[in-house]
Design a protein around this motif. Structure first.
Motif, mmCIF file in Angstrom:
data_model
loop_
_atom_site.group_PDB
_atom_site.id
_atom_site.type_symbol
_atom_site.label_atom_id
_atom_site.label_comp_id
_atom_site.label_asym_id
_atom_site.label_seq_id
_atom_site.Cartn_x
_atom_site.Cartn_y
_atom_site.Cartn_z
ATOM 1 N N ALA A 1 -7.296 1.183 11.804
ATOM 2 C CA ALA A 1 -6.257 1.566 12.753
ATOM 3 C C ALA A 1 -6.746 1.313 14.181
ATOM 4 N N ARG B 1 -17.558 18.226 5.668
ATOM 5 C CA ARG B 1 -17.457 16.765 5.606
ATOM 6 C C ARG B 1 -18.573 16.132 4.779
ATOM 7 N N PRO C 1 0.446 5.173 0.590
ATOM 8 C CA PRO C 1 -0.447 6.281 0.948
ATOM 9 C C PRO C 1 -0.143 7.483 0.066
ATOM 10 N N ASP C 2 -1.008 8.481 0.119
ATOM 11 C CA ASP C 2 -0.695 9.714 -0.610
ATOM 12 C C ASP C 2 -1.013 10.913 0.255
ATOM 13 N N TRP D 1 -8.221 15.390 3.955
ATOM 14 C CA TRP D 1 -8.619 15.912 5.274
ATOM 15 C C TRP D 1 -7.803 17.138 5.692
ATOM 16 N N ASN E 1 -7.337 2.958 -3.032
ATOM 17 C CA ASN E 1 -7.790 3.402 -1.711
ATOM 18 C C ASN E 1 -8.517 4.725 -1.899
ATOM 19 N N PHE F 1 0.839 -1.199 0.000
ATOM 20 C CA PHE F 1 0.000 0.000 0.000
ATOM 21 C C PHE F 1 0.872 1.248 0.000
ATOM 22 N N ALA G 1 -10.109 3.451 3.932
ATOM 23 C CA ALA G 1 -9.380 3.565 5.206
ATOM 24 C C ALA G 1 -9.905 4.744 5.999
HETATM 25 C C1 LIG Z 1 -5.016 3.184 7.445
HETATM 26 C C2 LIG Z 1 -5.332 4.550 6.971
HETATM 27 C C3 LIG Z 1 -4.709 5.023 5.815
HETATM 28 C C4 LIG Z 1 -4.993 6.293 5.348
HETATM 29 N N1 LIG Z 1 -4.348 6.733 4.241
HETATM 30 C C5 LIG Z 1 -4.545 8.000 3.841
HETATM 31 C C6 LIG Z 1 -3.812 8.524 2.749
HETATM 32 O O1 LIG Z 1 -2.983 7.845 2.136
HETATM 33 N N2 LIG Z 1 -4.040 9.800 2.389
HETATM 34 C C7 LIG Z 1 -4.954 10.598 3.050
HETATM 35 O O2 LIG Z 1 -5.076 11.765 2.680
HETATM 36 N N3 LIG Z 1 -5.673 10.118 4.085
HETATM 37 C C8 LIG Z 1 -5.469 8.857 4.501
HETATM 38 N N4 LIG Z 1 -6.161 8.385 5.575
HETATM 39 C C9 LIG Z 1 -7.163 9.271 6.199
HETATM 40 C C10 LIG Z 1 -8.586 8.821 5.968
HETATM 41 O O3 LIG Z 1 -8.781 8.238 4.750
HETATM 42 C C11 LIG Z 1 -9.669 9.906 6.169
HETATM 43 O O4 LIG Z 1 -9.598 10.834 5.139
HETATM 44 C C12 LIG Z 1 -9.475 10.591 7.440
HETATM 45 O O5 LIG Z 1 -9.686 9.633 8.444
HETATM 46 C C13 LIG Z 1 -10.407 11.804 7.624
HETATM 47 O O6 LIG Z 1 -11.715 11.458 7.469
HETATM 48 P P1 LIG Z 1 -12.864 12.470 7.913
HETATM 49 O O7 LIG Z 1 -12.688 13.714 7.135
HETATM 50 O O8 LIG Z 1 -14.151 11.772 7.653
HETATM 51 O O9 LIG Z 1 -12.642 12.686 9.375
HETATM 52 C C14 LIG Z 1 -5.908 7.110 6.038
HETATM 53 C C15 LIG Z 1 -6.541 6.622 7.187
HETATM 54 C C16 LIG Z 1 -6.262 5.367 7.664
HETATM 55 C C17 LIG Z 1 -6.953 4.873 8.892
#
Ligand SMILES: Cc1cc2nc3c(=O)[nH]c(=O)nc-3n(C[C@H](O)[C@H](O)[C@H](O)COP(=O)(O)O)c2cc1C
Length: 473
Positions: A269, A177, A89-90, A162, A157, A87, A249
């Protein structure tokens, strides 16, 4: 909820099988259920590892931040261990203390995966693609291209952004949101519709008759919602797994609904086994509410690993990697336990009086484990080295302890698998593959080889082409 308004007939969803399948999902599912085995993924990132100071370790090339070769090497190590996926992430922004710390995402993930795809054969390739700041046509095209390039090994993904720092890089502000998630639903549905815009047998390629493709089987999607739209079609036939699988995620209740509808893999998580069990069962219920079989959704719990010859060596390695955080973390440890602690306390264990007074904070689920470790008599430096204040449960020690942890969670139905975050990629992935994987295989908990070639197959996911009409509401 309705997100997209149809202007013309939408691409149909198909339950047919692709690639090497001779049996469809139902057949495979019964095979799998006889020998339930966990799945494993690995999270990569900036080229160094989970710990901020990984770049400074003497065995790490500090230039790995921009090295495609190192990313390929890590992917090949994970593939040697038969991991189902890796995986990336970005985070399209630069933030944090670059004076002392490497940013956690460096190279652009899709280009990185393109390099990895050409140097690996079986491992699944999952990347984050923001649904907030990307147009669906670009997402559909890039992920499908990568899926074709990798012979059907790609996962997307699909998460909203955020961070206002990311929004600023697109000249925008973060939407509220609710709007963010409305857009996410539209983007996912539209991307999947674009993926299905060629019927499976539309690509004729008959050199004798001269027919390249059957235009009757290639249709525009003509979808528009409140936030996004596209006419289509994509200029791309199906990949060997039909189309990429969806991952999800985080994101609380909204994320749960997204995952329930679309996701095959969910990276969670959780901090405790109970938390993981709860999240997994909520996800399964959400999938069922969306009209899907709960077994279609696989929940992966994040774990941080430090593989070492014994516990002491594991703690020493984590001290080397994380000691610079201890002055702050020991104060926070005090808050977790209802005690006053400071840097000067690091070399001693908690006194009997402190242990008697300690109360785990209900505000932080990690507190119970922190107190449990403190009760074992470790000095506070070692308590912190156990990773009691980390993003995910941390296990530092011999391979068998990591395998035991994974087995316990897996057998308690707390996870279908794990996404592993090694402390330092350079040697941490190989150490896991050479130490933990054989134990899990010996116990019958992890496969000895890939059974198929596509990510969809690795995850035991049903065939899907185009949108999933069961979940459109
Ligand atoms: C395991 C995991 C991986 C995530 N990877 C990314 C990511 O690569 N890039 C990103 O911008 N947010 C990532 N997030 C953040 C979430 O996708 C999500 O946007 C964040 O929890 C905020 O959500 P909300 O605006 O509903 O609170 C990740 C979260 C988790 C738990």
């Amino acid at each position: 909820m309705t997100f997209l308004h149809r202007r013309t007939r939408q691409t149909k969803s198909s339950g047919d099988c692709f690639e090497e399948y001779t049996a469809c999902f139902r057949g495979r599912k019964s095979e799998r259920s006889m020998t339930k085995q966990m799945m494993i993924g690995v999270a990569l990132g900036n080229g160094y590892g989970a710990q901020n100071s990984a770049w400074r370790m003497p065995w790490v090339d500090p230039a790995n931040y921009t090295s495609f070769d190192s990313q390929v090497r890590y992917a090949q190590a994970a593939e040697r261990g038969k991991f189902q996926f890796l995986f990336l992430p970005d985070y399209p922004a630069l933030k944090g203390d670059v004076a002392m710390e490497a940013p956690w995402v460096s190279l652009e993930p899709m280009l990185t995966l393109a390099a990895i795809a050409r140097e690996t054969n079986r491992i699944g390739l999952v990347a984050t693609g923001s649904t907030t700041f990307n147009e669906p046509y670009n997402l559909a095209r890039q992920f499908k291209t990568l899926d074709i390039m990798s012979h059907g090994r790609v996962g997307w993904n699909a998460v909203p952004s955020w961070d206002p720092a990311v929004a600023a890089n697109f000249g925008r502000q973060l939407p509220p949101r609710e709007e963010k998630y409305q857009r996410l639903h539209e983007v996912v549905q539209l991307v999947q519709a674009l993926w299905g815009s060629w019927e499976r047998d539309a690509w004729v390629l008959d050199t004798a008759s001269g027919q390249f493709a059957d235009p009757a089987k290639i249709k525009p999607i003509n979808l528009s919602g409140r936030h996004v739209g596209a006419r289509g079609p994509l200029p791309l036939p199906p990949s060997e797994q039909g189309q990429p699988v969806i991952f999800q995620a985080g994101g609380g209740g909204n994320g749960l609904e997204v995952a329930g509808r679309y996701a095959t893999g969910v990276m969670g998580a959780p901090q405790t086994m109970e938390d993981a069990r709860h999240q997994r069962s909520e996800l399964r219920a959400a999938a069922q509410r969306a009209g899907r079989d709960p077994d279609e959704i696989k929940y992966f719990a994040g774990i941080m690993t430090t593989v070492a010859s014994d516990r002491r060596a594991g703690l020493d390695r984590r001290i080397l990697l994380t000691e610079h955080t201890f002055a702050d973390r020991v104060v926070y440890l005090g808050q977790m336990l209802g005690l006053r602690l400071e840097s000067a306390s690091l070399d001693a264990p908690l006194s009997p009086e402190q242990l008697a007074a300690a109360r785990p904070s209900p505000a932080d689920p990690r507190s119970v484990y922190a107190l449990q470790v403190a009760r074992e008599g470790w000095n506070l430096r070692d308590v912190l080295a156990h990773g009691v204040i980390e993003f995910h449960p941390a296990i530092a020690g011999p391979s068998i302890e990591i395998a035991d942890f994974m087995q316990a969670w897996f057998e308690a139905d707390a996870a279908d698998g794990f996404w592993v975050v090694p402390d330092v990629f350079e040697d941490g992935i190989d150490a896991f593959v050479d130490g933990v994987v054989p134990i899990l295989q010996e116990r019958g908990l992890f496969h000895r080889d890939y059974e198929g070639h596509t990510l969809r197959h690795h995850l035991g996911a049903p065939a899907q082409y185009g949108t999933d009409t069961r979940v459109l509401g």
